[in-house]
Write a protein that holds these residues in place. Sequence first.
Motif, PDB file in Angstrom:
ATOM      1  N   LEU A   3       4.785   1.095  -6.503  1.00  0.00           N
ATOM      2  CA  LEU A   3       4.509   1.088  -5.441  1.00  0.00           C
ATOM      3  C   LEU A   3       3.738   0.211  -5.758  1.00  0.00           C
ATOM      4  N   PRO A  48       8.466  -3.332  -4.962  1.00  0.00           N
ATOM      5  CA  PRO A  48       8.059  -3.178  -3.283  1.00  0.00           C
ATOM      6  C   PRO A  48       7.852  -4.787  -2.175  1.00  0.00           C
ATOM      7  N   LEU A 105       0.557   0.076  -2.005  1.00  0.00           N
ATOM      8  CA  LEU A 105       1.009   0.494  -1.276  1.00  0.00           C
ATOM      9  C   LEU A 105      -0.604   1.794  -1.170  1.00  0.00           C
TER      10      LEU A 105
END
Length: 244
Positions: A33, A37, A217
């Motif tokens: 997270l 990414p 995120l």
Amino acid sequence: MTSSSDTPIARRAYASFADRYDAFAPGKPHNALYERPASLALVGDVAGLDLLDAGCGSGICSEKLAQAGARVRAFDVTPEMAAIASQRCAGLDIEIRVGDMTKPLDWLADQSVDGVLCALALDYVETLKPVFSEFHRVARPGGWLVFSMGHPMRDWADARSRGEKSYFETNRWGMHWGGFGEPNPYVESYRRPLGDILNGLVDTGWTLDRLVEPLPLPEMETVDPRHFAELSLAPAFICVRARK
């Protein structure tokens, strides 16, 4: 026989907890997270590309790249990690081997890949220029290099990684990692100034394209609120894209 002092620090650390790393890393918030990414966003669309996953670990990114349509060659310095990666990536268009990025990648021809991904592996390398130079050799004209590593200011601000050194000095340090089960593995790496990283890129022929200090995120706030708050205020990693 190779002595302990001759063994790459990444191999010495990860061999001791390769299975546990693979069990936790796919979903661990700092990875799933936060860093991963951001790095994969810099990689972008890979369908039809020939890629190198350098320091592939247990093959998490190699798998994602191949599933997105890339042909992947990958390597890791830790045999236990390479073996796990081979199991994870079975049946995909991925070639995995044991290899040391501090040595020539002599199984790869000049200008043989469209891009190189090196996620959270350069922190275990003391001198970056030879590695960047070798990545540049194997990349095709117009190709890219995406890498992530510890944020220099974050590493220097932490007394554990700073030690007695100034910001401008590279130093080797180690600590016991939490978050990967017991016993907590002891992992060593190198802390270095930002200038050494970026100038190393330029000096070996790369052109800096994008530098990202990632934010977690939003869903990380639910699963790991403490680290979400921490990473929302200050970054732990940098993610960089350079082009040839």
